[in-house]
Design an enzyme around this catalytic site. Structure first.
Site, PDB file in Angstrom:
ATOM      1  N   SER A 275       0.816  -1.217   0.000  1.00  0.00           N
ATOM      2  CA  SER A 275       0.000   0.000   0.000  1.00  0.00           C
ATOM      3  C   SER A 275       0.845   1.262   0.000  1.00  0.00           C
ATOM      4  O   SER A 275       0.520   2.245  -0.673  1.00  0.00           O
ATOM      5  CB  SER A 275      -0.941  -0.008   1.205  1.00  0.00           C
ATOM      6  OG  SER A 275      -1.836  -1.092   1.128  1.00  0.00           O
TER       7      SER A 275
ATOM      8  N   ARG B  45       4.023  -9.599  15.067  1.00  0.00           N
ATOM      9  CA  ARG B  45       3.826  -8.220  14.620  1.00  0.00           C
ATOM     10  C   ARG B  45       2.477  -7.658  15.047  1.00  0.00           C
ATOM     11  O   ARG B  45       2.303  -6.437  15.116  1.00  0.00           O
ATOM     12  CB  ARG B  45       3.972  -8.130  13.099  1.00  0.00           C
ATOM     13  CG  ARG B  45       3.020  -9.019  12.336  1.00  0.00           C
ATOM     14  CD  ARG B  45       3.198  -8.915  10.835  1.00  0.00           C
ATOM     15  NE  ARG B  45       2.610  -7.689  10.328  1.00  0.00           N
ATOM     16  CZ  ARG B  45       2.734  -7.282   9.060  1.00  0.00           C
ATOM     17  NH1 ARG B  45       3.443  -7.998   8.189  1.00  0.00           N
ATOM     18  NH2 ARG B  45       2.168  -6.161   8.655  1.00  0.00           N
TER      19      ARG B  45
ATOM     20  N   ARG C 252       9.417   0.698   6.438  1.00  0.00           N
ATOM     21  CA  ARG C 252       8.077   1.266   6.254  1.00  0.00           C
ATOM     22  C   ARG C 252       7.615   1.857   7.575  1.00  0.00           C
ATOM     23  O   ARG C 252       7.654   1.200   8.607  1.00  0.00           O
ATOM     24  CB  ARG C 252       7.117   0.203   5.742  1.00  0.00           C
ATOM     25  CG  ARG C 252       5.695   0.713   5.605  1.00  0.00           C
ATOM     26  CD  ARG C 252       4.865  -0.189   4.740  1.00  0.00           C
ATOM     27  NE  ARG C 252       3.457  -0.103   5.073  1.00  0.00           N
ATOM     28  CZ  ARG C 252       2.488  -0.708   4.409  1.00  0.00           C
ATOM     29  NH1 ARG C 252       2.786  -1.453   3.367  1.00  0.00           N
ATOM     30  NH2 ARG C 252       1.228  -0.596   4.780  1.00  0.00           N
ATOM     31  N   ALA C 253       7.115   3.075   7.518  1.00  0.00           N
ATOM     32  CA  ALA C 253       6.908   3.859   8.735  1.00  0.00           C
ATOM     33  C   ALA C 253       5.635   3.521   9.493  1.00  0.00           C
ATOM     34  O   ALA C 253       5.626   3.553  10.728  1.00  0.00           O
ATOM     35  CB  ALA C 253       6.895   5.344   8.377  1.00  0.00           C
TER      36      ALA C 253
ATOM     37  N   ASP D  89      -7.674  -5.827   1.047  1.00  0.00           N
ATOM     38  CA  ASP D  89      -6.367  -6.089   1.636  1.00  0.00           C
ATOM     39  C   ASP D  89      -6.476  -6.560   3.078  1.00  0.00           C
ATOM     40  O   ASP D  89      -5.888  -7.576   3.457  1.00  0.00           O
ATOM     41  CB  ASP D  89      -5.507  -4.828   1.560  1.00  0.00           C
ATOM     42  CG  ASP D  89      -4.057  -5.105   1.940  1.00  0.00           C
ATOM     43  OD1 ASP D  89      -3.514  -6.113   1.447  1.00  0.00           O
ATOM     44  OD2 ASP D  89      -3.481  -4.336   2.710  1.00  0.00           O
TER      45      ASP D  89
ATOM     46  N   ASP E  69      -3.922  -0.817  -5.590  1.00  0.00           N
ATOM     47  CA  ASP E  69      -2.514  -0.530  -5.325  1.00  0.00           C
ATOM     48  C   ASP E  69      -1.647  -1.774  -5.392  1.00  0.00           C
ATOM     49  O   ASP E  69      -0.432  -1.685  -5.573  1.00  0.00           O
ATOM     50  CB  ASP E  69      -2.353   0.169  -3.976  1.00  0.00           C
ATOM     51  CG  ASP E  69      -3.034  -0.578  -2.843  1.00  0.00           C
ATOM     52  OD1 ASP E  69      -3.765  -1.565  -3.111  1.00  0.00           O
ATOM     53  OD2 ASP E  69      -2.855  -0.176  -1.678  1.00  0.00           O
ATOM     54  N   HIS E  70      -2.245  -2.946  -5.236  1.00  0.00           N
ATOM     55  CA  HIS E  70      -1.538  -4.227  -5.311  1.00  0.00           C
ATOM     56  C   HIS E  70      -2.577  -5.328  -5.201  1.00  0.00           C
ATOM     57  O   HIS E  70      -3.747  -5.075  -4.906  1.00  0.00           O
ATOM     58  CB  HIS E  70      -0.496  -4.368  -4.191  1.00  0.00           C
ATOM     59  CG  HIS E  70      -1.077  -4.227  -2.812  1.00  0.00           C
ATOM     60  ND1 HIS E  70      -1.753  -5.252  -2.177  1.00  0.00           N
ATOM     61  CD2 HIS E  70      -1.102  -3.181  -1.953  1.00  0.00           C
ATOM     62  CE1 HIS E  70      -2.158  -4.835  -0.985  1.00  0.00           C
ATOM     63  NE2 HIS E  70      -1.786  -3.581  -0.831  1.00  0.00           N
TER      64      HIS E  70
ATOM     65  N   HIS F  57       0.569 -10.314  -0.051  1.00  0.00           N
ATOM     66  CA  HIS F  57       0.245  -9.672  -1.312  1.00  0.00           C
ATOM     67  C   HIS F  57       0.685 -10.553  -2.480  1.00  0.00           C
ATOM     68  O   HIS F  57       1.364 -11.566  -2.292  1.00  0.00           O
ATOM     69  CB  HIS F  57       0.933  -8.306  -1.402  1.00  0.00           C
ATOM     70  CG  HIS F  57       0.503  -7.346  -0.339  1.00  0.00           C
ATOM     71  ND1 HIS F  57       1.143  -6.152  -0.104  1.00  0.00           N
ATOM     72  CD2 HIS F  57      -0.502  -7.405   0.565  1.00  0.00           C
ATOM     73  CE1 HIS F  57       0.545  -5.511   0.885  1.00  0.00           C
ATOM     74  NE2 HIS F  57      -0.451  -6.255   1.317  1.00  0.00           N
TER      75      HIS F  57
END
Length: 508
Positions: free
Chosen positions: A63, A184, A256-257, A397, A438-439, A457
């Site tokens: 994303s 995570r 990735r933030a 997603d 976006d994917h 993804h």
């Protein structure tokens, strides 16, 4: 103000193009509206992964990358590619932010935090391995690795491979050890579910955990015995307690933030109030990339690239009004990432954040907040205030990541009705619509190679559908970089020279 054709961009997150498959939630769902739009209006596919979006060969899109490319109107070389190049050309270990942290950790511990996988969306294990070796070579005497397990951008139970590879690196580096393991789900929340983040914080900072193990593989085996997939592995301390102390240094290895911010806030913000957090006096805190304006005081190993004259900035320069709208899970993507990684809200840019439902996982509510997002879009369209509306629908997603096929089908069916309402409102008000993604994700829900649900993804192409009042066709060979120039062409505006993409809608 210029007279332009108003446009609506619908970004269906995780909604790839795949025609067949008994695990394809899009093909299995009842989608009369989407089927009609594809049949009766110009439809094609575009690239959203690998080098077409600035990623390494073989790397699926995500994303953040998708929205950066869409908003920029050009290929944006991604952080993973920049870091990989530094590794290849042997510049990585000498990065000034790293060497400063190594020096700051003398007499104390260096804590390396990060998502341990080769998913390539938030991090890459190769970068973590390289940092451990660099710290060892620099003479850091106490290196502690805090591993966050994936299972979302990788198969749900694949962490054994990554822990084994980490063990091999640690065997080369006698000053380094694995200190903690957790999924995570806890360490990388992004929706202010502080009760999750607190468990990761207590583990890393205080050494407090419900579970202990002698090594990472034992911790993983115990988690699997508790029926916890990688993402959901509960906080586990490895070996003796190793609490974080004043004077320690930290390097967070996620590039990735969005999913690194909350834990970083808990560790560094003196005004943090998500839960009771100890005020640490760290000697250094390095983020691999810039995590946002709120973290300006922290060291950054790879500062952001400057993207000028993206879609939002260009519209503002033309005196036009634009709206960005999404629910919580994807709000940063239609704002911060779409604006090239800038916090700036441009003149004439309005934003609407619709709260995501508070559920543990989105297969429990696959509709998410799509209906309310749609209500707000239709209201905005009917107001005729905006020349451009950018919307992200998160369902494909976020539900796709759960691996729950029936739930993903419900998510797609929800989107079908929402898309139709948006299109009807836009056409009734003289506007035009582009629908893309976006994917990919929910078009593949099974992983036959690993014989488990597919939660990550894909590298599949994504749809591009034009719905308007003018005859047209979709040109072949496009990518996400072409979306912004296409929108501008539909509006009747020239694309700025900074955009290297081109319009994919050829008016006949």
């Amino acid at each position: 103000m210029k007279s332009v054709t108003p446009v609506l961009l619908l970004i269906l997150d995780g909604f790839g193009h795949r025609l067949d498959g008994d695990d394809n939630a899009i093909a299995l769902a009842r989608t009369p509206n989407w089927d009609r739009l594809r049949r009766d209006h110009p439809y094609g596919t575009i690239d959203a992964s690998e080098r077409a979006v600035g990623l390494p060969r073989g790397q699926f899109g995500n994303s953040e990358v998708g929205h950066l490319n869409i908003g920029a109107g050009r290929i944006v070389t991604q952080d993973i590619s920049r870091i990989d190049l530094d590794l290849e050309e042997q510049r990585f270990a000498g990065n000034p932010a790293f060497t400063h942290a190594f020096a700051a950790a003398r007499g104390h511990a260096l804590h390396i935090l990060g998502l341990l996988s080769d998913g390539g969306v938030h991090s890459h294990e190769n970068h973590i391995h390289a940092l451990i070796r660099a710290a060892q070579a620099a003479g850091v005497a106490d290196i502690r690795v805090h591993a966050f397990l994936d299972g979302r951008d990788t198969p749900p139970r694949s962490a054994r491979t990554y822990l084994e590879r980490l063990d091999a690196v640690l065997a080369e580096c006698p000053n380094a050890r694995l200190a903690t393991v957790c999924g995570r789900y806890f360490a990388m929340d992004r929706d202010k579910r502080w009760e999750r983040v607190e468990q990761a914080y207590r583990l890393i900072v205080d050494g407090e955990a419900a579970f202990q193990a002698d090594d990472g593989l034992s911790a993983l085996a115990a988690a699997y015995a508790r029926d916890e997939n990688d993402e959901f592995v509960r906080a586990t301390r490895i070996g003796a307690p190793a609490p974080m102390q004043d004077g320690d240094a930290v390097i967070f290895m996620n590039f990735r933030a969005d999913r690194a911010r909350e834990l970083t806030s808990a560790l560094t913000d003196p005004e943090f109030d998500g839960f009771s957090a100890r005020q640490l006096r760290l000697s250094d805190y390095v983020t691999l990339t810039r995590y946002g304006a709120d973290y300006a005081s922290l060291s950054i190993a790879y500062p952001p690239q400057t993207i000028r004259n993206g879609f939002g900035e260009y519209l503002a320069s033309q005196g036009l009004r634009q709206l960005r709208i999404a629910e919580t899970e994807k709000y940063p993507h239609v704002t911060y990432f779409f604006n090239g990684g800038e916090e700036t809200v441009y003149p004439g840019e309005d934003r609407i954040l619709v709260p995501s439902p508070k559920v543990a996982t989105y297969d429990l509510q696959p509709e998410m907040s799509a209906e309310e997002v749609t209500n707000r879009i239709v209201e905005a369209i009917n107001s005729r205030q905006y020349q451009a509306i950018i919307c992200n629908y998160a369902n494909g997603d976020m539900v796709g990541h759960t691996g729950n096929l029936p739930a993903a089908i419900r998510a797609v069916e929800t989107l079908d009705g929402c898309i139709n309402r948006c299109v009807e409102a836009m056409l009734a008000n003289g506007g035009e619509v582009l629908i893309t993604a976006d994917h990919g994700n929910c078009e593949q829900m099974d992983d036959p190679l690993h014989q488990q649900p597919h939660t990550q993804h894909t590298t599949n192409l994504v749809p591009l559908c034009y719905v308007g009042h003018r005859p047209a066709r979709i040109l072949e060979g496009g990518a996400l970089k072409d979306i912004a120039p296409t929108l501008l062409a539909l509006m009747g505006l020239p694309a700025p020279d900074d955009m290297t993409g081109h319009s994919l809608v050829e008016l006949l």
